[in-house]
Scaffold this motif. Sequence first.
Motif, short mmCIF file in Angstrom:
data_model
loop_
_atom_site.label_atom_id
_atom_site.label_comp_id
_atom_site.label_asym_id
_atom_site.label_seq_id
_atom_site.Cartn_x
_atom_site.Cartn_y
_atom_site.Cartn_z
N VAL A 68 7.96 4.05 8.60
CA VAL A 68 8.69 5.28 8.92
C VAL A 68 7.77 6.25 9.67
CG1 VAL A 68 9.90 7.27 7.96
CG2 VAL A 68 10.25 5.01 6.95
N CYS A 69 6.58 6.44 9.16
CA CYS A 69 5.66 7.40 9.77
C CYS A 69 5.24 6.99 11.19
CB CYS A 69 4.41 7.59 8.90
SG CYS A 69 4.72 8.62 7.44
N THR A 70 5.17 5.67 11.43
CA THR A 70 4.73 5.21 12.75
C THR A 70 5.88 5.04 13.73
OG1 THR A 70 4.79 2.96 11.87
CG2 THR A 70 2.64 4.05 11.92
N ASP A 71 7.11 5.32 13.26
CA ASP A 71 8.29 5.15 14.12
C ASP A 71 8.43 6.40 14.99
OD1 ASP A 71 10.72 4.84 15.31
OD2 ASP A 71 11.83 4.46 13.46
N THR A 72 8.02 6.27 16.26
CA THR A 72 7.99 7.44 17.15
C THR A 72 9.38 7.89 17.58
OG1 THR A 72 7.62 5.92 18.96
CG2 THR A 72 5.68 7.01 18.04
N VAL A 87 0.85 -1.19 0.00
CA VAL A 87 0.00 0.00 0.00
C VAL A 87 0.88 1.24 0.00
CG1 VAL A 87 -2.09 -0.91 1.10
CG2 VAL A 87 -0.13 -0.25 2.52
N VAL A 88 0.31 2.34 -0.45
CA VAL A 88 1.00 3.62 -0.42
C VAL A 88 0.59 4.32 0.87
CG1 VAL A 88 1.19 5.88 -1.52
CG2 VAL A 88 1.07 3.81 -2.93
N CYS A 89 1.58 4.79 1.63
CA CYS A 89 1.31 5.47 2.89
C CYS A 89 0.54 6.77 2.63
CB CYS A 89 2.62 5.77 3.62
SG CYS A 89 2.39 6.74 5.12
N LYS A 90 -0.59 6.93 3.27
CA LYS A 90 -1.42 8.10 3.01
C LYS A 90 -0.82 9.36 3.61
CE LYS A 90 -5.94 5.96 2.39
NZ LYS A 90 -5.53 4.60 2.93
N ILE A 91 0.12 9.19 4.56
CA ILE A 91 0.75 10.38 5.15
C ILE A 91 1.90 10.87 4.28
CG2 ILE A 91 2.04 11.27 7.13
CD1 ILE A 91 0.47 9.31 8.89
N CYS A 92 2.85 9.96 3.97
CA CYS A 92 4.09 10.43 3.34
C CYS A 92 4.27 9.99 1.89
CB CYS A 92 5.30 9.97 4.16
SG CYS A 92 5.70 8.23 3.97
N GLY A 93 3.50 8.98 1.43
CA GLY A 93 3.66 8.51 0.05
C GLY A 93 4.65 7.37 -0.09
N ALA A 150 20.89 8.36 6.51
CA ALA A 150 21.19 9.79 6.43
C ALA A 150 20.12 10.64 7.10
CB ALA A 150 21.34 10.21 4.96
N VAL A 151 19.00 10.03 7.46
CA VAL A 151 17.85 10.81 7.94
C VAL A 151 17.31 10.23 9.23
CG1 VAL A 151 15.42 11.33 7.43
CG2 VAL A 151 17.16 11.58 5.63
N ASN A 152 17.04 11.10 10.19
CA ASN A 152 16.33 10.64 11.39
C ASN A 152 14.93 11.26 11.49
OD1 ASN A 152 15.80 9.31 13.79
ND2 ASN A 152 16.52 11.05 15.01
N GLY A 153 14.52 11.96 10.45
CA GLY A 153 13.20 12.58 10.47
C GLY A 153 12.17 11.74 9.75
N ARG A 154 11.10 12.42 9.31
CA ARG A 154 10.09 11.76 8.50
C ARG A 154 10.20 12.26 7.07
NH1 ARG A 154 4.81 13.21 11.32
NH2 ARG A 154 5.93 15.17 11.53
N TYR A 155 9.44 11.65 6.18
CA TYR A 155 9.57 11.99 4.75
C TYR A 155 8.29 12.55 4.19
CZ TYR A 155 13.86 9.23 4.67
OH TYR A 155 15.11 8.74 4.90
N HIS A 156 8.43 13.16 3.01
CA HIS A 156 7.27 13.48 2.18
C HIS A 156 7.65 13.19 0.73
CE1 HIS A 156 3.33 15.27 1.53
NE2 HIS A 156 3.85 15.65 0.37
N VAL A 157 6.97 12.24 0.11
CA VAL A 157 7.27 11.85 -1.27
C VAL A 157 6.38 12.66 -2.21
CG1 VAL A 157 7.34 9.95 -2.93
CG2 VAL A 157 7.83 9.51 -0.49
N LEU A 158 7.03 13.44 -3.10
CA LEU A 158 6.26 14.29 -4.02
C LEU A 158 5.62 13.48 -5.15
CD1 LEU A 158 8.72 17.30 -4.48
CD2 LEU A 158 6.64 17.23 -3.09
N GLY A 159 6.27 12.39 -5.52
CA GLY A 159 5.78 11.63 -6.67
C GLY A 159 6.33 12.15 -7.99
N GLY A 160 7.45 12.84 -7.95
CA GLY A 160 8.06 13.37 -9.16
C GLY A 160 8.60 14.77 -8.92
N THR A 161 9.01 15.43 -9.98
CA THR A 161 9.45 16.82 -9.89
C THR A 161 8.69 17.62 -10.94
OG1 THR A 161 11.33 16.14 -11.26
CG2 THR A 161 11.78 16.54 -8.95
#
Lengths: 201, 201
Positions: free
Chosen positions: A74-78, A58-64, A102-113
């Motif tokens: 990733v999104c559920t990793d507190t 499935v595609v994550c509805k929060i971050c893509g 390289a990252v300890n934060g959360r993501y947002h996937v744009l789906g392209g540029t």
Amino acid sequence: MPAAVAGPEIEKLIQLLARLPGLGPRSARRAALFLIKKREQVMTPLTTALQTALEKIVVCKICGNIDTQDPCTVCTDTRRDQSILVVVADVADLWALERAHAVNGRYHVLGGTLSPLDGVGPQDLSIEALVKRAHEPEVKEVILALNATVDGQTTAHYITELLTDANVKVTRLAHGVPVGGELDYLDEGTLSAAMKQRTLF
Amino acid sequence: MPAAVAGPEIEKLIQLLARLPGLGPRSARRAALFLIKKREQVMTPLTTALQTALEKIVVCKICGNIDTQDPCTVCTDTRRDQSILVVVADVADLWALERAHAVNGRYHVLGGTLSPLDGVGPQDLSIEALVKRAHEPEVKEVILALNATVDGQTTAHYITELLTDANVKVTRLAHGVPVGGELDYLDEGTLSAAMKQRTLF
Ligand SMILES: [Zn+2]
Ligand SMILES: [Zn+2]
């Protein structure tokens, strides 16, 4: 391959394999033969893996992100820093950053540029959702981890403009010499950026 | 990819795709993402094509070709010259010759070539069955369409020895300049063979 040699079912399999990035018509034929020969070791488990993936992915509805759960792992990793949002063009970039730890934060996937030439406008990307997330009170920094290409940088500028109202710091990846990179193979833009952004030894 | 990012099911899919010839770990990840994105257009039909292939594909008991019928389409094609038997190492070679419309006879797939270094001996190949077929009264010529490599030529010599008792002409493919080939890119062996086997213009 003429249909008379191996039947339409094998022809169909070869055609579909040839659509995978990295496989042409010739290597698709080789891949098909390999699968048929390695029936038990590869073909059967690959078929099962594809079925499972079709059922579970499935595609994550929060971050893509792509995962077998929504919201994704990733999104559920507190334990991740909720104040940092890393913007990537594609899930492949998210995975690459994760592999690099390289990252300890959360993501947002744009789906392209953004790409005027390919007819990709803001409405084709997950930009509205990004602006919304950037306004969430816990978010303090938006890191634009986009390709250092014209399209990537156009997208970065566009997003930066949109986020002027949000109470966040907008940053982007450093330019510089790739680790292991040889100077005389690098373009002038990279070299001068690496020089400008030089750090203390 | 750390298991924490995308789940063991996707990891498994990537691992299996990476086993395909022509795909490394990096391109397997790209292929997996491509499949997931092109779920309806590629992933679902590919899964179905693999299932169908798993159900239907059989190895021809006569010649070793891969088909959805046994005996295969080639072996059951009565318009083919029954006096000619073309010996190939692999089904891929059979398909290549068919694509080139280079053969009007039937085939015999050895399943490899003799290779002392890789521990491949005569008992690992379909050589006994070949000798038997070469003794069938209708067979007049055995064409050894084997690679022009050391292993291919070793195999050709070995088979030629075994067939001295059979009432067949044993031939092999001509050496020469590939069509479209440039002379200064060819090795000396090819050039001198092409010169020796020159034909009238
Ligand atoms: Zn997510
Ligand atoms: Zn056959």
